[in-house]
Design a protein around this motif. Structure first.
Motif, PDB file in Angstrom:
ATOM      1  N   ARG A 142       0.831  -1.212   0.000  1.00 28.67           N
ATOM      2  CA  ARG A 142       0.000   0.000   0.000  1.00 28.67           C
ATOM      3  C   ARG A 142       0.858   1.252   0.000  1.00 28.67           C
ATOM      4  O   ARG A 142       1.870   1.317   0.691  1.00 28.67           O
ATOM      5  N   GLY A 143       0.433   2.245  -0.764  1.00 31.64           N
ATOM      6  CA  GLY A 143       1.126   3.534  -0.736  1.00 31.64           C
ATOM      7  C   GLY A 143       2.232   3.645  -1.771  1.00 31.64           C
ATOM      8  O   GLY A 143       2.912   4.656  -1.837  1.00 31.64           O
ATOM      9  N   TYR A 144       2.429   2.586  -2.594  1.00 29.36           N
ATOM     10  CA  TYR A 144       3.428   2.644  -3.665  1.00 29.36           C
ATOM     11  C   TYR A 144       2.737   2.900  -4.992  1.00 29.36           C
ATOM     12  O   TYR A 144       1.839   2.159  -5.384  1.00 29.36           O
ATOM     13  N   ASP A 145       3.153   3.965  -5.679  1.00 28.27           N
ATOM     14  CA  ASP A 145       2.509   4.375  -6.921  1.00 28.27           C
ATOM     15  C   ASP A 145       3.186   3.672  -8.106  1.00 28.27           C
ATOM     16  O   ASP A 145       3.893   4.286  -8.894  1.00 28.27           O
ATOM     17  N   VAL A 146       3.020   2.351  -8.175  1.00 28.93           N
ATOM     18  CA  VAL A 146       3.573   1.586  -9.306  1.00 28.93           C
ATOM     19  C   VAL A 146       2.480   0.644  -9.808  1.00 28.93           C
ATOM     20  O   VAL A 146       1.570   0.282  -9.074  1.00 28.93           O
ATOM     21  N   GLU A 147       2.605   0.252 -11.087  1.00 27.96           N
ATOM     22  CA  GLU A 147       1.574  -0.624 -11.659  1.00 27.96           C
ATOM     23  C   GLU A 147       1.809  -2.085 -11.297  1.00 27.96           C
ATOM     24  O   GLU A 147       0.878  -2.869 -11.201  1.00 27.96           O
ATOM     25  N   HIS A 148       3.082  -2.478 -11.102  1.00 30.02           N
ATOM     26  CA  HIS A 148       3.355  -3.897 -10.880  1.00 30.02           C
ATOM     27  C   HIS A 148       3.224  -4.256  -9.394  1.00 30.02           C
ATOM     28  O   HIS A 148       3.233  -3.390  -8.526  1.00 30.02           O
ATOM     29  N   THR A 149       3.101  -5.572  -9.124  1.00 25.26           N
ATOM     30  CA  THR A 149       3.104  -6.041  -7.730  1.00 25.26           C
ATOM     31  C   THR A 149       4.487  -5.718  -7.148  1.00 25.26           C
ATOM     32  O   THR A 149       5.486  -5.748  -7.859  1.00 25.26           O
ATOM     33  N   ILE A 150       4.531  -5.426  -5.862  1.00 28.00           N
ATOM     34  CA  ILE A 150       5.815  -5.016  -5.287  1.00 28.00           C
ATOM     35  C   ILE A 150       5.863  -5.298  -3.782  1.00 28.00           C
ATOM     36  O   ILE A 150       4.927  -4.993  -3.046  1.00 28.00           O
ATOM     37  N   ILE A 151       6.956  -5.959  -3.381  1.00 27.10           N
ATOM     38  CA  ILE A 151       7.314  -6.000  -1.964  1.00 27.10           C
ATOM     39  C   ILE A 151       8.503  -5.058  -1.861  1.00 27.10           C
ATOM     40  O   ILE A 151       9.602  -5.391  -2.310  1.00 27.10           O
ATOM     41  N   PRO A 152       8.323  -3.855  -1.323  1.00 27.76           N
ATOM     42  CA  PRO A 152       9.454  -2.920  -1.270  1.00 27.76           C
ATOM     43  C   PRO A 152      10.638  -3.549  -0.537  1.00 27.76           C
ATOM     44  O   PRO A 152      10.462  -4.340   0.394  1.00 27.76           O
ATOM     45  N   HIS A 153      11.828  -3.176  -0.980  1.00 26.79           N
ATOM     46  CA  HIS A 153      13.044  -3.793  -0.448  1.00 26.79           C
ATOM     47  C   HIS A 153      13.097  -3.724   1.079  1.00 26.79           C
ATOM     48  O   HIS A 153      13.393  -4.717   1.744  1.00 26.79           O
ATOM     49  N   GLY A 154      12.777  -2.559   1.651  1.00 26.45           N
ATOM     50  CA  GLY A 154      12.837  -2.425   3.111  1.00 26.45           C
ATOM     51  C   GLY A 154      11.872  -3.352   3.829  1.00 26.45           C
ATOM     52  O   GLY A 154      12.166  -3.866   4.921  1.00 26.45           O
ATOM     53  N   VAL A 155      10.713  -3.586   3.215  1.00 28.98           N
ATOM     54  CA  VAL A 155       9.720  -4.511   3.801  1.00 28.98           C
ATOM     55  C   VAL A 155      10.259  -5.938   3.753  1.00 28.98           C
ATOM     56  O   VAL A 155      10.160  -6.698   4.715  1.00 28.98           O
ATOM     57  N   SER A 156      10.882  -6.297   2.609  1.00 33.99           N
ATOM     58  CA  SER A 156      11.376  -7.670   2.469  1.00 33.99           C
ATOM     59  C   SER A 156      12.553  -7.960   3.388  1.00 33.99           C
ATOM     60  O   SER A 156      12.752  -9.101   3.797  1.00 33.99           O
ATOM     61  N   VAL A 157      13.349  -6.939   3.746  1.00 33.32           N
ATOM     62  CA  VAL A 157      14.461  -7.202   4.678  1.00 33.32           C
ATOM     63  C   VAL A 157      13.975  -7.247   6.127  1.00 33.32           C
ATOM     64  O   VAL A 157      14.451  -8.054   6.920  1.00 33.32           O
ATOM     65  N   ALA A 158      13.010  -6.379   6.460  1.00 34.14           N
ATOM     66  CA  ALA A 158      12.607  -6.276   7.871  1.00 34.14           C
ATOM     67  C   ALA A 158      11.765  -7.459   8.322  1.00 34.14           C
ATOM     68  O   ALA A 158      11.733  -7.791   9.511  1.00 34.14           O
TER      69      ALA A 158
END
Length: 497
Positions: free
Chosen positions: A371-387
């Motif tokens: 949520r809150g990422y303005d991109v069209e593709h699915t995304i696990i932001p890098h910081g989320v995936s590390v934490a």
């Protein structure tokens, strides 16, 4: 038990002294007080001086088998920090004598003031430039190759990256393969996925203007992307990739949405925690036969430690404020500074398990879109995936260096005066989980990202090739089957926290 010297007094001088003392108390095991788990610091009648500590560390003979590393190197980009500094960038290129500049950004940042300031600066100085704005957020090998194909025929004298880590990393790769136009794409990519060749000549000047407070990519020689065929992230790591200059302008991070503040800040959190707890540089093997082969990620060392611990303390203090209040400029500025400090720390010490495990988590995304990422593709932001694995990881690594894990727990505000050393990992893992929960809007484990137990085999397979970072992981077995079992346990414990 950690010495009371770890507690940091408010004045700047005392804070610096406190950092030195923490480093001297928790640095690599040549002292009896580090290597012997039963040797408690309060046996010292008084705090040993830094000089006596240095004597004790460096009086030990060099490992005569020539196996272990004996030296570390310090490398970081030049940094200019200050609100409004972006407008100087045109003058910087003029001062360098650059005539043609390739500007690298993404479609979102392309519309922001940071980009406007940069373009105005170049135009004011009459410097010819072209703009590549198709960087993919969380780059794939295909998006990086497209960027390289754009840069090669233009053949610029210099590069300007305006954006987050994805933009800066893509610009590093464009720079690399423009200077080595005949190279195969996998030549410089980390082994075993690529050939891992050293970068044997200097690259073109690269000025990086970060618009997020996260990756610290403006100070490091690392560029990360998703190698789709292998279902894992990898990258290139070499000192010659480092930007020439990082312009850290806190005005540029004001445009970050709250979700981006949070996830990029979690990257800073893990950079600092992982580099602070990485294996000591003088325990790393093999020692390079030639200094050109000494890796950028060297293990914890006395200089990186100072940056990593300070970045951790700042992140714990300022990230919750930056996420909660978009107008808290003090907190945002301090997070940009923390990201840069952590970049210097991990850029020389390296990261370990949270990052190694995050690469397959990101690239094997079952369909999650943050949520809150303005991109069209699915995304696990890098910081989320590390934490997401951090609570489990630091419970696991605690036994490797209880003092360091306790000092980290103390940075989270834990009173460690009565904590037993064998509980260090447990206490730090709990402190991290509590921090993530209080931050809000974070997935509480891999299940929230859409993974389940049946995905763990794939995640393990994607983690095993991340040798560059796994080699720095304390407590991880060197025997493959045992390593897989340990990773399985970590992924299982990370399904929910």
């Amino acid at each position: 038990m950690v010495s009371p010297a770890v507690r940091v007094a408010p004045s700047a001088a005392n804070r610096a002294l406190g950092l030195l003392r923490t480093v001297q108390y928790t640095h690599p095991p040549t002292c009896p007080c580090h290597s012997n788990p039963n040797h408690h610091h309060h046996h010292h009648p008084q705090t040993p001086s830094l000089a006596s500590h240095v004597r004790r560390h460096f009086a030990t003979p060099v490992d005569s088998s020539r196996e272990k590393e004996y030296a570390f190197e310090m490398a970081a980009s030049s940094i200019r920090f200050g609100p409004g500094a972006t407008k100087e960038v045109g003058m910087d290129f003029k001062n360098m004598g650059a005539k043609r500049v390739c500007v690298v950004t993404d479609t979102t940042v392309g519309k922001l003031d940071a980009m406007k300031q940069a373009i105005e600066g170049l135009s004011r100085e009459g410097i010819e430039f072209t703009v590549f704005d198709k960087v993919r957020v969380e780059p794939k090998d295909s998006s990086v190759k497209e960027a390289i194909a754009f840069a090669k025929p233009y053949n610029p004298d210099a590069f300007l990256a305006v954006g987050g880590g994805s933009v800066i990393d893509t610009a590093k790769m464009m720079n690399l393969y423009t200077v080595f136009p005949e190279a195969d794409f996998l030549d410089f990519v980390n082994a075993p996925l690529g050939k891992g060749l050293p970068i044997t000549k200097p690259l073109k000047p690269l000025v990086a203007v970060p618009t997020t407070a996260g990756t610290g990519s403006e100070t490091t020689g690392t560029a990360i992307f998703d190698l789709v065929s292998k279902k894992a992230k990898t990258g290139v790591a070499h000192r010659n990739l480092k930007p020439t200059l990082g312009i850290c302008d806190p005005l540029n991070t004001r445009t970050m949405p709250s979700a981006v503040h949070a996830s990029s800040g979690l990257d800073v959190l893990c950079h600092s925690l992982e580099s602070w707890t990485a294996i000591p540089y003088n325990e790393r093997t093999p020692r390079p036969t030639n200094p050109i082969n000494r890796p950028a990620y060297q293990g914890a060392n006395p200089i990186s430690d100072i940056f990593s611990l300070q970045a951790l303390r700042s992140t714990v203090k300022y990230l919750p404020r930056a996420v909660k209040d978009p107008d808290d400029f003090e907190a945002q500025s301090n997070m940009l500074l923390a990201a840069t400090l952590a970049g210097v720390g991990f850029g020389n010490a390296g990261v370990h398990l949270c990052h190694g495990m995050s690469y397959p988590i990101s690239s094997q995304n079952p369909g999650y879109k943050h949520r809150g990422y303005d991109v069209e593709h699915t995304i696990i932001p890098h910081g989320v995936s590390v934490a997401v694995t951090a609570p489990a990881v630091f419970r696991f690594t605690g036994a490797s260096n209880p003092d360091r894990h306790l000092a980290a727990a103390e940075a989270f505000g834990v009173d460690i005066s009565n904590v037993k050393r064998e509980s260090a990992g447990e206490v730090l893992g709990a402190a991290i989980a509590e921090f993530l929960i209080k931050l809000g809007d974070q997935p509480r484990g891999l299940k929230d990202l859409g993974f389940n137990a049946s995905d763990i085999d794939g995640l393990i397979e994607g983690t095993i090739p991340q040798k560059r970072v796994l080699n720095l992981a304390p407590s991880l077995s060197e025997e493959l089957e045992e390593e897989k079992n340990e990773l399985r346990a970590l992924f299982e414990q990370s399904l929910e926290y």
